[in-house]
Design a protein around this motif. Structure first.
Motif, short mmCIF file in Angstrom:
data_model
loop_
_atom_site.label_atom_id
_atom_site.label_comp_id
_atom_site.label_asym_id
_atom_site.label_seq_id
_atom_site.Cartn_x
_atom_site.Cartn_y
_atom_site.Cartn_z
N GLN A 327 0.80 -1.21 0.00
CA GLN A 327 0.00 0.00 0.00
C GLN A 327 0.83 1.26 0.00
O GLN A 327 2.00 1.25 0.35
N ASN A 328 0.18 2.33 -0.45
CA ASN A 328 0.90 3.61 -0.49
C ASN A 328 0.06 4.72 0.09
O ASN A 328 -1.17 4.65 0.11
N TYR A 329 0.72 5.73 0.61
CA TYR A 329 0.10 6.88 1.27
C TYR A 329 0.50 8.10 0.45
O TYR A 329 1.68 8.33 0.23
N ARG A 330 -0.50 8.89 0.03
CA ARG A 330 -0.24 10.00 -0.87
C ARG A 330 -0.33 11.33 -0.13
O ARG A 330 -1.30 11.58 0.58
N GLY A 331 0.67 12.18 -0.29
CA GLY A 331 0.61 13.51 0.31
C GLY A 331 -0.52 14.31 -0.35
O GLY A 331 -0.74 14.19 -1.55
N ALA A 332 -1.23 15.14 0.44
CA ALA A 332 -2.38 15.86 -0.10
C ALA A 332 -1.96 16.89 -1.15
O ALA A 332 -2.74 17.24 -2.02
N ASP A 333 -0.74 17.40 -1.05
CA ASP A 333 -0.31 18.45 -1.98
C ASP A 333 0.81 17.96 -2.89
O ASP A 333 1.62 18.74 -3.36
N ALA A 334 0.87 16.65 -3.11
CA ALA A 334 1.80 16.01 -4.06
C ALA A 334 3.24 15.90 -3.54
O ALA A 334 4.10 15.39 -4.25
N LEU A 335 3.49 16.37 -2.31
CA LEU A 335 4.83 16.21 -1.74
C LEU A 335 4.74 15.31 -0.49
O LEU A 335 3.69 15.24 0.16
N PRO A 336 5.84 14.62 -0.15
CA PRO A 336 5.81 13.79 1.06
C PRO A 336 5.93 14.65 2.33
O PRO A 336 6.13 15.87 2.24
N TYR A 337 5.79 14.01 3.49
CA TYR A 337 5.96 14.68 4.78
C TYR A 337 7.19 14.09 5.45
O TYR A 337 7.19 12.92 5.83
N ILE A 338 8.23 14.89 5.60
CA ILE A 338 9.49 14.38 6.15
C ILE A 338 10.00 15.39 7.17
O ILE A 338 10.13 16.58 6.86
N GLY A 339 10.29 14.91 8.39
CA GLY A 339 10.88 15.82 9.38
C GLY A 339 10.23 15.65 10.74
O GLY A 339 9.47 14.71 10.98
N ARG A 340 10.56 16.60 11.63
CA ARG A 340 10.07 16.54 13.01
C ARG A 340 8.60 16.96 13.02
O ARG A 340 8.25 17.95 12.37
N ASN A 341 7.75 16.25 13.76
CA ASN A 341 6.34 16.66 13.79
C ASN A 341 5.97 17.13 15.20
O ASN A 341 6.85 17.29 16.06
N HIS A 342 4.66 17.33 15.45
CA HIS A 342 4.22 17.94 16.72
C HIS A 342 4.67 17.12 17.94
O HIS A 342 4.81 17.65 19.02
N SER A 343 4.87 15.80 17.78
CA SER A 343 5.24 14.96 18.93
C SER A 343 6.75 14.98 19.17
O SER A 343 7.26 14.25 20.00
N ASP A 344 7.48 15.82 18.40
CA ASP A 344 8.92 15.96 18.52
C ASP A 344 9.65 14.68 18.06
O ASP A 344 10.81 14.48 18.40
N CYS A 345 8.94 13.81 17.33
CA CYS A 345 9.59 12.67 16.69
C CYS A 345 9.72 12.99 15.20
O CYS A 345 8.97 13.80 14.67
N PHE A 346 10.64 12.32 14.53
CA PHE A 346 10.73 12.46 13.08
C PHE A 346 9.77 11.48 12.43
O PHE A 346 9.64 10.33 12.89
N ILE A 347 9.12 11.93 11.35
CA ILE A 347 8.28 11.03 10.56
C ILE A 347 8.70 11.13 9.08
O ILE A 347 9.34 12.11 8.68
N ALA A 348 8.36 10.14 8.30
CA ALA A 348 8.68 10.14 6.85
C ALA A 348 7.56 9.35 6.17
O ALA A 348 7.51 8.13 6.27
N THR A 349 6.67 10.07 5.50
CA THR A 349 5.48 9.41 4.94
C THR A 349 4.96 10.20 3.73
O THR A 349 5.56 11.21 3.35
N GLY A 350 3.85 9.70 3.12
CA GLY A 350 3.26 10.40 1.98
C GLY A 350 4.08 10.22 0.71
O GLY A 350 4.14 11.11 -0.13
N PHE A 351 4.69 9.03 0.56
CA PHE A 351 5.62 8.80 -0.56
C PHE A 351 4.92 8.38 -1.84
O PHE A 351 5.59 8.17 -2.85
N SER A 352 3.61 8.14 -1.79
CA SER A 352 2.89 7.61 -2.94
C SER A 352 3.60 6.34 -3.43
O SER A 352 4.12 5.58 -2.62
N THR A 353 3.68 6.11 -4.75
CA THR A 353 4.40 4.90 -5.20
C THR A 353 5.82 5.26 -5.63
O THR A 353 6.42 4.61 -6.49
N ASP A 354 6.38 6.30 -5.00
CA ASP A 354 7.71 6.78 -5.38
C ASP A 354 8.69 6.72 -4.21
O ASP A 354 9.67 7.46 -4.16
#
Ligand SMILES: Cc1cc2nc3c(=O)[nH]c(=O)nc-3n(C[C@H](O)[C@H](O)[C@H](O)COP(=O)(O)OP(=O)(O)OC[C@H]3O[C@@H](n4cnc5c(N)ncnc54)[C@H](O)[C@@H]3O)c2cc1C
Ligand code: FES
Length: 506
Positions: A327-354
């Motif tokens: 399965q794949n997760y698509r960023g809403a604005d065509a870009l992925p989400y990479i970096g520190r988020n509100h929980s102060d952890c790093f996340i890396a997602t929204g890669f679609s099939t790329d």
């Protein structure tokens, strides 16, 4: 059905011991796909002063998530088209995206020189369509050229590929590899450089304040936590922004040297096919992927059969050696989400099939930030960037779907079925003794009964007949018949229900 992918079925096995006891480290990486192992490798190779101590926890085996179930293509463009990024963000951002992704593909090539053979080869990426979709492809050619990609036109594609009825785009000097072989070798390299890699070490609890996670055999306390889990674990804003789709793939036996030869081939007619070949030892395969559907609201068997029928139209009646899906997760604005988020952890997602390339980009950006060098590109893909003008339509669509699903799930009539009447191999959501249960009877006759309420934020799971799993349509969590988590944002298993108490007389 056996759904072991061609990549997992032909790569060397991996063997890292599970976590045992309580450990502290500088950086904890959760997830052993391409994002996690590339990050572990980059951090572990860091020499004095102050090399970080690194622990990677993988729930199952290295590569068993999406990476080992992908199609193994590496490219500087994106599968939904560079024109989408240019339209949403402008030509300059599209150029940055192509540059960043090109650098990541070069990085993989350099790493492959240091690894045992993982099937890396440079090749062209060819995109074509039927008459109905030709105009979109013409626009794509312009967008790729404007983004600085080495793009050319061709007049045809080699048979037996589906015939071209218009534009044929050729993007030179892209690449492909054996994705499972790559992550297995990268994990071994990271471990040799000092990273502690633990397989069969599922993270069951995350305390982001105390910076501690627990598995069933130990705990890790870390200065920094990176969720390289494809979709971040727990409840995050990005889950409301990302549509989740499953896609199917299969491999045919193929003759050595037979066309289409090396290359990534994307047929973008009304139905899409991604096609490539692989040589593994003395065997040759042709891989086809396609039939993308929203997770949890389609018939998985029908998806796989439709892919096989479409592929056979062009490639004939030859033996299928492997069938799989991911399965794949698509960023809403065509870009992925990479970096520190509100929980102060790093996340890396929204890669679609790329995400073989995006995952490499993510590992490089996160490693740089952890080592004190944040880049301008990191700012562009940061998770909190909510950009309603660019992604608003998708976000509204996604949230509407989740709400619809929740309402539909709680209002639908229960199936009028008794657990004791459930046949071997069948599944159902039934009312039993005043409780609603999701039940499946194994071919051997054993009944598995769990709560149908997804432990993420409470949508109702649906049966996936191909992979024998309960899948959640809201944010893509998937569970085994016994309730254990397979993937997605959920951390806790579906609650087990005890069959005898539910009146299963079998
Ligand atoms: C059919 C298909 C074909 C694709 N083909 C391509 C392609 O050709 N090129 C391309 O660039 N992209 C492709 N992609 C996308 C790409 O494969 C993914 O985006 C990429 O592999 C994601 O890598 P990852 O490391 O972020 O996640 P994953 O590979 O999914 O790794 C995440 C890991 O985290 C682990 N994990 C999850 N929860 C826990 C937990 N609680 N504790 C510990 N570990 C946990 C999982 O077991 C998993 O191993 C394809 C996707 C699909 C669906
Ligand atoms: S994955 Fe979010 S509710 Fe199920």
């Amino acid at each position: 059905m056996n759904t072991l992918s061609l990549w997992r079925g032909t790569a060397a096995p991996t063997a890292h011991a599970p976590l045992s006891g309580d450990v502290t480290c500088d950086v904890l990486i959760i997830g052993g796909g391409i994002t996690g192992v590339t990050l572990a490798d980059l951090l572990a190779e860091r020499k004095a002063p102050n090399p970080p101590t690194v622990v990677l926890l993988e729930a199952d085996e290295i590569g068993c998530g999406t990476t080992g179930n992908s199609t193994g293509n590496l490219y500087e463009t994106v599968s939904s088209g560079m024109r989408e990024i240019a339209a949403k963000w402008g030509a300059e951002v599209a150029r940055h995206v192509a540059n960043e992704r090109r650098t990541a593909v070069n990085f993989v090539e350099e790493r492959c020189r240091l690894l045992p053979d993982v099937g890396f080869r440079r090749c062209d990426l060819v995109e074509w369509a039927d008459r109905a979709n030709n105009e979109a492809l013409q626009k794509e050619f312009e967008a790729l050229a404007a983004a600085g990609c080495a793009v050319e036109r061709a007049s045809s594609v080699p048979a037996p590929l589906p015939p071209a009825e218009g534009e044929v785009i050729v993007l030179r000097n892209q690449a492909q590899f054996q994705p499972q072989a790559y992550v297995v070798a990268m994990a071994r390299r990271a471990a040799e450089a000092g990273a502690r890699i633990h397989e069969h070490s599922r993270v069951l609890e995350i305390d982001t304040k105390a910076r501690r996670v627990k598995t069933d055999s130990g705990s890790v306390t870390a200065r920094e936590i990176v969720m390289a889990t494809h979709s971040p674990k727990g409840v995050h804003l990005v889950h409301t922004e990302m549509p989740v789709h499953r896609e199917y793939a299969l491999a045919f036996d193929w003759e050595p040297g037979a066309p289409p030869g090396p290359g990534t081939f994307w047929w973008k007619a009304n139905e899409h096919l991604s096609i490539r070949t692989l040589q593994a030892g003395d065997r040759h395969y042709l891989v086809c992927a396609g039939q993308e559907h929203k997770v949890g609201i389609h018939n998985a068997t029908a998806g796989l059969i439709a892919l096989e029928n479409l592929a056979r139209k062009f490639f004939g009646d030859r033996p299928v050696t492997h069938r799989w899906s991911a399965q794949n997760y698509r960023g809403a604005d065509a870009l992925p989400y990479i970096g520190r988020n509100h929980s102060d952890c790093f996340i890396a997602t929204g890669f679609s099939t790329d995400g073989l390339t995006w995952g490499t980009v993510a590992a490089r950006l996160i490693a740089a930030e952890l080592l004190g060098h944040k880049s301008a590109f990191a700012d562009l893909v940061r998770p909190g960037r909510l950009s309603p003008l660019k992604g608003g339509k998708n976000i509204l669509g996604e949230n509407a779907l989740v709400v619809t699903q929740l309402v539909k799930d709680y209002l639908t009539q229960r199936q009028n079925e008794k657990l004791s009447e459930l046949k071997a191999g069948d599944s159902a959501i039934v009312d039993a003794e005043g409780e609603t249960v999701a039940a499946w009877r194994s071919p051997a006759g054993e009944l598995y009964a769990v709560s149908p309420v997804c432990t993420h934020v409470g949508c109702r799971v649906h049966w996936n007949s191909v992979e024998t799993s309960w899948d959640c349509p809201c944010h893509g969590s998937r569970f085994r018949p016994d309730g254990t988590v397979i993937e997605g944002p959920a951390l806790a298993p579906l609650k087990r229900k005890h069959a005898p108490a539910l009146g299963d007389g079998s």
